[in-house]
Motif scaffolding. Structure first.
Motif, PDB file in Angstrom:
ATOM      1  N   UNK A  33       0.829  -1.211   0.000  1.00  0.00           N
ATOM      2  CA  UNK A  33       0.000   0.000   0.000  1.00  0.00           C
ATOM      3  C   UNK A  33       0.857   1.252   0.000  1.00  0.00           C
ATOM      4  N   UNK A  34       1.917   1.257   0.808  1.00  0.00           N
ATOM      5  CA  UNK A  34       2.825   2.406   0.841  1.00  0.00           C
ATOM      6  C   UNK A  34       3.549   2.585  -0.484  1.00  0.00           C
ATOM      7  N   UNK A  35       3.922   1.487  -1.124  1.00  0.00           N
ATOM      8  CA  UNK A  35       4.597   1.561  -2.425  1.00  0.00           C
ATOM      9  C   UNK A  35       3.663   2.128  -3.484  1.00  0.00           C
ATOM     10  N   UNK A  36       2.400   1.711  -3.453  1.00  0.00           N
ATOM     11  CA  UNK A  36       1.423   2.242  -4.410  1.00  0.00           C
ATOM     12  C   UNK A  36       1.237   3.736  -4.194  1.00  0.00           C
ATOM     13  N   UNK A  37       1.139   4.140  -2.929  1.00  0.00           N
ATOM     14  CA  UNK A  37       0.990   5.569  -2.630  1.00  0.00           C
ATOM     15  C   UNK A  37       2.203   6.353  -3.139  1.00  0.00           C
ATOM     16  N   UNK A  38       3.395   5.823  -2.912  1.00  0.00           N
ATOM     17  CA  UNK A  38       4.614   6.499  -3.365  1.00  0.00           C
ATOM     18  C   UNK A  38       4.637   6.618  -4.890  1.00  0.00           C
ATOM     19  N   UNK A  39       4.196   5.589  -5.591  1.00  0.00           N
ATOM     20  CA  UNK A  39       4.144   5.645  -7.055  1.00  0.00           C
ATOM     21  C   UNK A  39       3.152   6.697  -7.523  1.00  0.00           C
ATOM     22  N   UNK A  40       1.997   6.789  -6.860  1.00  0.00           N
ATOM     23  CA  UNK A  40       1.001   7.811  -7.210  1.00  0.00           C
ATOM     24  C   UNK A  40       1.559   9.208  -6.961  1.00  0.00           C
ATOM     25  N   UNK A  41       2.257   9.390  -5.833  1.00  0.00           N
ATOM     26  CA  UNK A  41       2.846  10.693  -5.528  1.00  0.00           C
ATOM     27  C   UNK A  41       3.909  11.057  -6.548  1.00  0.00           C
ATOM     28  N   UNK A  42       4.691  10.069  -6.963  1.00  0.00           N
ATOM     29  CA  UNK A  42       5.719  10.311  -7.971  1.00  0.00           C
ATOM     30  C   UNK A  42       5.077  10.738  -9.287  1.00  0.00           C
ATOM     31  N   UNK A  43       3.985  10.097  -9.662  1.00  0.00           N
ATOM     32  CA  UNK A  43       3.286  10.465 -10.898  1.00  0.00           C
ATOM     33  C   UNK A  43       2.738  11.887 -10.802  1.00  0.00           C
ATOM     34  N   UNK A  44       2.192  12.254  -9.642  1.00  0.00           N
ATOM     35  CA  UNK A  44       1.686  13.620  -9.454  1.00  0.00           C
ATOM     36  C   UNK A  44       2.821  14.633  -9.543  1.00  0.00           C
ATOM     37  N   UNK A  45       3.955  14.301  -8.957  1.00  0.00           N
ATOM     38  CA  UNK A  45       5.112  15.203  -9.005  1.00  0.00           C
ATOM     39  C   UNK A  45       5.580  15.410 -10.444  1.00  0.00           C
ATOM     40  N   UNK A  46       5.597  14.338 -11.225  1.00  0.00           N
ATOM     41  CA  UNK A  46       5.991  14.469 -12.637  1.00  0.00           C
ATOM     42  C   UNK A  46       5.008  15.361 -13.389  1.00  0.00           C
ATOM     43  N   UNK A  47       3.704  15.237 -13.063  1.00  0.00           N
ATOM     44  CA  UNK A  47       2.699  16.073 -13.720  1.00  0.00           C
ATOM     45  C   UNK A  47       2.876  17.543 -13.367  1.00  0.00           C
ATOM     46  N   UNK A  48       3.382  17.819 -12.168  1.00  0.00           N
ATOM     47  CA  UNK A  48       3.541  19.204 -11.717  1.00  0.00           C
ATOM     48  C   UNK A  48       4.908  19.790 -12.059  1.00  0.00           C
ATOM     49  N   UNK A  49       5.818  18.988 -12.557  1.00  0.00           N
ATOM     50  CA  UNK A  49       7.195  19.409 -12.776  1.00  0.00           C
ATOM     51  C   UNK A  49       7.400  20.400 -13.925  1.00  0.00           C
ATOM     52  N   UNK A  50       6.629  20.330 -15.006  1.00  0.00           N
ATOM     53  CA  UNK A  50       6.905  21.254 -16.121  1.00  0.00           C
ATOM     54  C   UNK A  50       6.763  22.719 -15.696  1.00  0.00           C
ATOM     55  N   UNK A  51       7.527  23.569 -16.361  1.00  0.00           N
ATOM     56  CA  UNK A  51       7.452  25.002 -16.098  1.00  0.00           C
ATOM     57  C   UNK A  51       6.040  25.503 -16.412  1.00  0.00           C
ATOM     58  N   UNK A  52       5.616  26.515 -15.675  1.00  0.00           N
ATOM     59  CA  UNK A  52       4.312  27.117 -15.924  1.00  0.00           C
ATOM     60  C   UNK A  52       4.324  27.878 -17.239  1.00  0.00           C
ATOM     61  N   UNK A  53       3.179  27.904 -17.902  1.00  0.00           N
ATOM     62  CA  UNK A  53       3.052  28.712 -19.110  1.00  0.00           C
ATOM     63  C   UNK A  53       2.916  30.174 -18.692  1.00  0.00           C
ATOM     64  N   UNK A  54       3.042  31.073 -19.655  1.00  0.00           N
ATOM     65  CA  UNK A  54       2.876  32.498 -19.359  1.00  0.00           C
ATOM     66  C   UNK A  54       1.482  32.777 -18.807  1.00  0.00           C
ATOM     67  N   UNK A  55       0.466  32.135 -19.366  1.00  0.00           N
ATOM     68  CA  UNK A  55      -0.910  32.332 -18.889  1.00  0.00           C
ATOM     69  C   UNK A  55      -1.068  31.858 -17.449  1.00  0.00           C
ATOM     70  N   UNK A  56      -0.469  30.722 -17.128  1.00  0.00           N
ATOM     71  CA  UNK A  56      -0.570  30.206 -15.756  1.00  0.00           C
ATOM     72  C   UNK A  56       0.136  31.139 -14.770  1.00  0.00           C
TER      73      UNK A  56
END
Length: 65
Positions: A33-56
């Motif tokens: 369960x902890x490993x699954x949670x860590x994988x989900x958190x890692x996926x969320x971090x990757x989704x948030x990693x790109x630089x913001x656009x000018x509009x954002x």
């Protein structure tokens, strides 16, 4: 414990998870369960990693006033 089911994993993977669980003083279920949670958190971090656009950036800097 909640209802359970069986998943098929190799003996090697089972042994590795069992060793990790023992080292962490957890059950195998808790470790998985902890490993699954860590994988989900890692996926969320990757989704948030790109630089913001000018509009954002403009939206975040806007006066809420």
């Amino acid at each position: 414990m909640a209802e359970t089911t069986t998943i098929r994993i190799s003996r090697d993977t089972h042994a590795r998870v069992a060793r990790l669980a023992a080292a962490r003083h957890e059950t195998i279920d808790e470790t998985v369960s902890n490993a699954i949670r860590a994988l989900r958190q890692d996926a969320m971090a990757r989704d948030l990693a790109p630089e913001l656009t000018e509009d954002e950036t403009a939206w975040l800097d806007a006066d809420a006033g």
